[in-house]
Design a protein around this motif. Structure first.
Motif, PDB file in Angstrom:
ATOM      1  N   ILE A  62      79.589 -70.192  11.364  1.00  0.00           N
ATOM      2  CA  ILE A  62      78.931 -68.921  11.680  1.00  0.00           C
ATOM      3  C   ILE A  62      79.885 -68.081  12.517  1.00  0.00           C
ATOM      4  CG2 ILE A  62      76.981 -67.854  12.854  1.00  0.00           C
ATOM      5  CD1 ILE A  62      75.434 -70.489  12.258  1.00  0.00           C
ATOM      6  N   PRO A  63      80.363 -66.967  11.954  1.00  0.00           N
ATOM      7  CA  PRO A  63      81.377 -66.188  12.680  1.00  0.00           C
ATOM      8  C   PRO A  63      80.771 -65.267  13.729  1.00  0.00           C
ATOM      9  CG  PRO A  63      80.902 -65.149  10.582  1.00  0.00           C
ATOM     10  CD  PRO A  63      80.029 -66.389  10.657  1.00  0.00           C
ATOM     11  N   GLU A  64      81.546 -64.977  14.731  1.00  0.00           N
ATOM     12  CA  GLU A  64      81.183 -63.946  15.690  1.00  0.00           C
ATOM     13  C   GLU A  64      81.543 -62.596  15.082  1.00  0.00           C
ATOM     14  OE1 GLU A  64      79.732 -64.346  18.653  1.00  0.00           O
ATOM     15  OE2 GLU A  64      79.597 -66.506  18.272  1.00  0.00           O
ATOM     16  N   PRO A  65      80.880 -61.507  15.491  1.00  0.00           N
ATOM     17  CA  PRO A  65      81.311 -60.179  15.029  1.00  0.00           C
ATOM     18  C   PRO A  65      82.777 -59.956  15.388  1.00  0.00           C
ATOM     19  CG  PRO A  65      79.220 -60.050  16.201  1.00  0.00           C
ATOM     20  CD  PRO A  65      79.732 -61.446  16.399  1.00  0.00           C
ATOM     21  N   VAL A  66      83.514 -59.351  14.476  1.00  0.00           N
ATOM     22  CA  VAL A  66      84.938 -59.141  14.758  1.00  0.00           C
ATOM     23  C   VAL A  66      85.156 -57.892  15.602  1.00  0.00           C
ATOM     24  CG1 VAL A  66      85.707 -60.364  12.701  1.00  0.00           C
ATOM     25  CG2 VAL A  66      85.282 -57.901  12.578  1.00  0.00           C
ATOM     26  N   SER A  67      84.143 -57.027  15.668  1.00  0.00           N
ATOM     27  CA  SER A  67      84.259 -55.844  16.522  1.00  0.00           C
ATOM     28  C   SER A  67      82.864 -55.298  16.769  1.00  0.00           C
ATOM     29  CB  SER A  67      85.126 -54.764  15.862  1.00  0.00           C
ATOM     30  OG  SER A  67      84.351 -54.026  14.927  1.00  0.00           O
ATOM     31  N   ALA A  68      82.794 -54.297  17.630  1.00  0.00           N
ATOM     32  CA  ALA A  68      81.504 -53.662  17.905  1.00  0.00           C
ATOM     33  C   ALA A  68      81.003 -52.883  16.693  1.00  0.00           C
ATOM     34  CB  ALA A  68      81.640 -52.730  19.101  1.00  0.00           C
ATOM     35  N   PHE A  69      81.869 -52.682  15.723  1.00  0.00           N
ATOM     36  CA  PHE A  69      81.502 -51.913  14.534  1.00  0.00           C
ATOM     37  C   PHE A  69      81.179 -52.825  13.348  1.00  0.00           C
ATOM     38  CE2 PHE A  69      84.265 -49.367  17.189  1.00  0.00           C
ATOM     39  CZ  PHE A  69      83.524 -48.202  17.318  1.00  0.00           C
ATOM     40  N   ARG A 128      78.077 -56.162   9.240  1.00  0.00           N
ATOM     41  CA  ARG A 128      77.758 -57.079   8.152  1.00  0.00           C
ATOM     42  C   ARG A 128      76.454 -57.821   8.472  1.00  0.00           C
ATOM     43  NH1 ARG A 128      83.429 -60.170   7.797  1.00  0.00           N
ATOM     44  NH2 ARG A 128      83.162 -59.972  10.054  1.00  0.00           N
ATOM     45  N   PRO A 129      75.696 -58.191   7.438  1.00  0.00           N
ATOM     46  CA  PRO A 129      74.435 -58.907   7.697  1.00  0.00           C
ATOM     47  C   PRO A 129      74.704 -60.223   8.425  1.00  0.00           C
ATOM     48  CG  PRO A 129      74.607 -58.251   5.385  1.00  0.00           C
ATOM     49  CD  PRO A 129      75.941 -58.004   6.004  1.00  0.00           C
ATOM     50  N   PRO A 130      73.695 -60.717   9.130  1.00  0.00           N
ATOM     51  CA  PRO A 130      73.873 -61.999   9.831  1.00  0.00           C
ATOM     52  C   PRO A 130      74.205 -63.118   8.851  1.00  0.00           C
ATOM     53  CG  PRO A 130      71.815 -60.920  10.464  1.00  0.00           C
ATOM     54  CD  PRO A 130      72.369 -60.143   9.318  1.00  0.00           C
ATOM     55  N   HIS A 131      74.954 -64.091   9.310  1.00  0.00           N
ATOM     56  CA  HIS A 131      75.302 -65.250   8.480  1.00  0.00           C
ATOM     57  C   HIS A 131      74.027 -65.995   8.090  1.00  0.00           C
ATOM     58  CE1 HIS A 131      77.160 -69.118   7.389  1.00  0.00           C
ATOM     59  NE2 HIS A 131      78.271 -68.418   7.211  1.00  0.00           N
ATOM     60  N   SER A 132      74.010 -66.494   6.856  1.00  0.00           N
ATOM     61  CA  SER A 132      72.778 -67.107   6.350  1.00  0.00           C
ATOM     62  C   SER A 132      72.451 -68.444   7.023  1.00  0.00           C
ATOM     63  CB  SER A 132      72.881 -67.309   4.844  1.00  0.00           C
ATOM     64  OG  SER A 132      73.980 -68.149   4.534  1.00  0.00           O
ATOM     65  N   LEU A 133      73.386 -68.995   7.750  1.00  0.00           N
ATOM     66  CA  LEU A 133      73.133 -70.295   8.378  1.00  0.00           C
ATOM     67  C   LEU A 133      72.772 -70.193   9.864  1.00  0.00           C
ATOM     68  CD1 LEU A 133      75.837 -72.564   6.712  1.00  0.00           C
ATOM     69  CD2 LEU A 133      73.420 -72.339   6.165  1.00  0.00           C
ATOM     70  N   ILE A 134      72.556 -68.990  10.340  1.00  0.00           N
ATOM     71  CA  ILE A 134      72.134 -68.858  11.736  1.00  0.00           C
ATOM     72  C   ILE A 134      70.832 -69.632  11.924  1.00  0.00           C
ATOM     73  CG2 ILE A 134      71.180 -67.212  13.409  1.00  0.00           C
ATOM     74  CD1 ILE A 134      73.286 -65.236  12.487  1.00  0.00           C
ATOM     75  N   PRO A 135      70.771 -70.503  12.933  1.00  0.00           N
ATOM     76  CA  PRO A 135      69.554 -71.301  13.147  1.00  0.00           C
ATOM     77  C   PRO A 135      68.325 -70.415  13.344  1.00  0.00           C
ATOM     78  CG  PRO A 135      71.373 -72.144  14.462  1.00  0.00           C
ATOM     79  CD  PRO A 135      71.829 -70.827  13.904  1.00  0.00           C
ATOM     80  N   PHE A 136      67.176 -70.958  13.006  1.00  0.00           N
ATOM     81  CA  PHE A 136      65.931 -70.193  13.148  1.00  0.00           C
ATOM     82  C   PHE A 136      64.953 -70.977  14.010  1.00  0.00           C
ATOM     83  CE2 PHE A 136      62.848 -72.445  10.461  1.00  0.00           C
ATOM     84  CZ  PHE A 136      63.674 -73.304   9.762  1.00  0.00           C
ATOM     85  N   ASP A 137      63.874 -70.298  14.393  1.00  0.00           N
ATOM     86  CA  ASP A 137      62.833 -70.937  15.207  1.00  0.00           C
ATOM     87  C   ASP A 137      61.648 -71.290  14.313  1.00  0.00           C
ATOM     88  OD1 ASP A 137      64.494 -70.382  17.331  1.00  0.00           O
ATOM     89  OD2 ASP A 137      63.412 -68.565  17.907  1.00  0.00           O
ATOM     90  N   ALA A 138      61.194 -72.530  14.422  1.00  0.00           N
ATOM     91  CA  ALA A 138      60.065 -72.990  13.607  1.00  0.00           C
ATOM     92  C   ALA A 138      58.880 -73.252  14.531  1.00  0.00           C
ATOM     93  CB  ALA A 138      60.440 -74.253  12.848  1.00  0.00           C
ATOM     94  N   THR A 139      57.731 -72.737  14.153  1.00  0.00           N
ATOM     95  CA  THR A 139      56.534 -72.837  15.000  1.00  0.00           C
ATOM     96  C   THR A 139      55.475 -73.700  14.335  1.00  0.00           C
ATOM     97  OG1 THR A 139      56.955 -70.615  15.858  1.00  0.00           O
ATOM     98  CG2 THR A 139      54.739 -71.501  16.174  1.00  0.00           C
ATOM     99  N   LEU A 140      54.926 -74.613  15.097  1.00  0.00           N
ATOM    100  CA  LEU A 140      53.817 -75.444  14.618  1.00  0.00           C
ATOM    101  C   LEU A 140      52.634 -75.255  15.556  1.00  0.00           C
ATOM    102  CD1 LEU A 140      52.755 -77.665  12.695  1.00  0.00           C
ATOM    103  CD2 LEU A 140      53.581 -79.339  14.362  1.00  0.00           C
ATOM    104  N   GLU A 141      51.535 -74.774  15.018  1.00  0.00           N
ATOM    105  CA  GLU A 141      50.337 -74.632  15.851  1.00  0.00           C
ATOM    106  C   GLU A 141      49.707 -76.010  16.054  1.00  0.00           C
ATOM    107  OE1 GLU A 141      47.254 -71.960  14.559  1.00  0.00           O
ATOM    108  OE2 GLU A 141      45.955 -72.630  16.191  1.00  0.00           O
ATOM    109  N   ILE A 142      49.474 -76.363  17.313  1.00  0.00           N
ATOM    110  CA  ILE A 142      48.945 -77.703  17.612  1.00  0.00           C
ATOM    111  C   ILE A 142      47.663 -77.626  18.436  1.00  0.00           C
ATOM    112  CG2 ILE A 142      51.203 -78.822  17.448  1.00  0.00           C
ATOM    113  CD1 ILE A 142      51.194 -78.833  20.572  1.00  0.00           C
ATOM    114  N   THR A 143      46.955 -76.519  18.338  1.00  0.00           N
ATOM    115  CA  THR A 143      45.766 -76.302  19.172  1.00  0.00           C
ATOM    116  C   THR A 143      44.799 -77.482  19.083  1.00  0.00           C
ATOM    117  OG1 THR A 143      46.017 -73.961  18.667  1.00  0.00           O
ATOM    118  CG2 THR A 143      43.942 -74.641  19.704  1.00  0.00           C
ATOM    119  N   GLU A 144      44.494 -77.891  17.862  1.00  0.00           N
ATOM    120  CA  GLU A 144      43.503 -78.939  17.674  1.00  0.00           C
ATOM    121  C   GLU A 144      44.001 -80.271  18.241  1.00  0.00           C
ATOM    122  OE1 GLU A 144      41.069 -80.596  13.849  1.00  0.00           O
ATOM    123  OE2 GLU A 144      41.795 -78.540  13.773  1.00  0.00           O
TER     124      GLU A 144
END
Lengths: 143, 267
Positions: free
Chosen positions: A77-84, A87-103
């Motif tokens: 996953i590359p860092e931006p090469v400049s402030a300009f 390019r779209p974010p890299h497709s492998l950037i980690p994501f947050d997964a949510t599990l509702e566990i109220t019950e």
């Protein structure tokens, strides 16, 4: 199967109406996997029933990319090469997964002040390590 | 009654195309769908099925998952592919596979033979668009239902119902991707690998169902738009589309129908 058990998470019994577990920074660059989540059941294994008695809290599936098919560095996953760099974010950037566990969390004994989370993670290779990789686990409650 | 909408300010009202449940397609419609995909696969230019398959993962990697662009990007994706298929066989539309009720891969996508030959909906070649074949790359699609131990199995009625209860777009998107990921992981094989999944025609029946879910949820939540900060975001397709441009399916020329029955008129 990979088994992972968290450190204890503090549980407040204040007036919340919903509780979520947030797996932050989940990596999805390997094989797709499913994770089954238990509360206060560090001995849970692949024979443990997915029942309230076993403090089963639910599951998440992760449709992942599979093995890298590109050249060397393709999955870094590359860092931006400049402030300009727009390019779209890299497709492998980690994501947050949510599990509702109220019950599940409501079913814990009244005097529970902390609990652990045990995750059983399965992929098609039945790997014992590296199936679930993430940064941190957070319990969020909502009033 | 035909469903009509105005596609553009300067155009006459046009009849919308209807996407149907795969199990509702008649024999001719199934033949047309297979022919459209087969003819598209035979092309070597940007009209080809494999060009579109290549958008999702190998080699272009434009797809969006596990973020708010998931539903809009895939709606745009289906829109452009469906137009390309209609250029091969006019009138063909993408059918949906209702995994909230179906317990198995539908027959039209699983029977080995159709139209006197191999069924392209069951197994398709993998020729990565614009790239020479590399060692280790698959050459045809495969499926392996249940290859991941303890993966949830269809039908996913509860997951569908949970998503439909969402009262805002972000929650709906997150909840429907549970069903989405479940299907990919359960089917396994090519469909279980994000970078290869779109080479399997079953991918599009699955995603048409996800798009249908969004459409149904939108109908019940007219104000349930995606976050304002992404509405004018340009999404990587060819050509690019904004999120705002895909919010209304009638502006894209299609609608979902449970049934359709048409008889000749008097002319």
């Amino acid at each position: 199967m990979q088994r992972w058990t968290s450190q204890a998470l503090a549980l407040s019994r204040n007036n919340w109406k919903r509780a979520d577990l947030e797996f932050e920074g989940v990596e999805h660059d390997g094989a797709s996997f499913v994770m089954h989540v238990f509360l206060n059941n560090p001995d849970a294994d692949d024979t443990t029933p997915h029942t309230a008695e076993q403090r089963y809290a639910g599951y998440l599936t992760v449709f992942a990319h599979g093995d890298c098919w590109g050249d060397v560095g393709h999955c870094d996953i590359p860092e931006p090469v400049s402030a300009f760099d727009r390019r779209p974010p890299h497709s492998l950037i980690p994501f947050d997964a949510t599990l509702e566990i109220t019950e599940a969390i409501s079913a814990l004994p009244e005097d529970t002040s902390e609990f652990t989370v045990t995750v059983l993670a399965f992929n098609k290779h039945d790997d014992e390590t590296g199936v679930l990789r993430f940064k941190e686990l957070t319990l969020l409650t909502y009033e | 009654m035909p469903i009509t909408a105005s596609p553009a300010a300067n155009a006459a009202p046009a009849r919308l195309k209807v996407r149907k449940n795969i199990n509702a397609l008649n024999a001719q419609e199934l033949t047309n769908l297979r022919r459209a995909i087969k003819e598209s696969i035979g092309l070597k230019d940007k009209r080809s099925y494999e060009y579109f398959a290549s958008w999702h993962g190998v080699p272009l990697g434009w797809c969006q998952h596990h973020n708010p662009l998931f539903l809009p990007w895939h709606r745009a994706y289906l829109y452009w592919l469906e137009l390309a298929l209609q250029s091969q066989v006019p009138g063909v539309t993408l059918p949906w596979w209702d995994t909230s009720t179906a317990a198995a891969i539908p027959g039209p996508y699983s029977v080995a033979q159709a139209d006197g030959g191999d069924n392209i909906l069951a197994k398709a070649p993998i020729n990565v668009f614009g790239a020479a074949h590399q060692s280790g790359w698959p050459t045809e699609t495969s499926r392996s239902p249940g290859e991941v131990r303890q993966s949830p199995t269809p039908p996913f009625a509860q997951e569908w119902a949970n998503a439909m209860k969402a009262d805002n777009f972000t929650d709906f998107s997150r909840l429907i991707w549970t069903l989405h990921d479940n299907v990919h992981v359960w089917v396994g094989g090519t469909m279980g690998q994000l970078d290869w999944a779109a080479f399997d025609p079953l991918f599009f029946a699955h995603h048409t169902n996800i798009d249908r879910a969004w459409r149904i949820w939108q109908s019940a939540h007219p104000g349930g738009t995606p976050p304002a900060d992404i509405l004018d975001q340009s999404m990587q397709t060819d050509p690019a589309m904004t999120v705002r441009a895909v919010l209304d399916v009638t502006r894209l020329g299609y609608e979902y129908a449970g049934t359709q029955s048409t008889v000749p008129g008097s002319a």
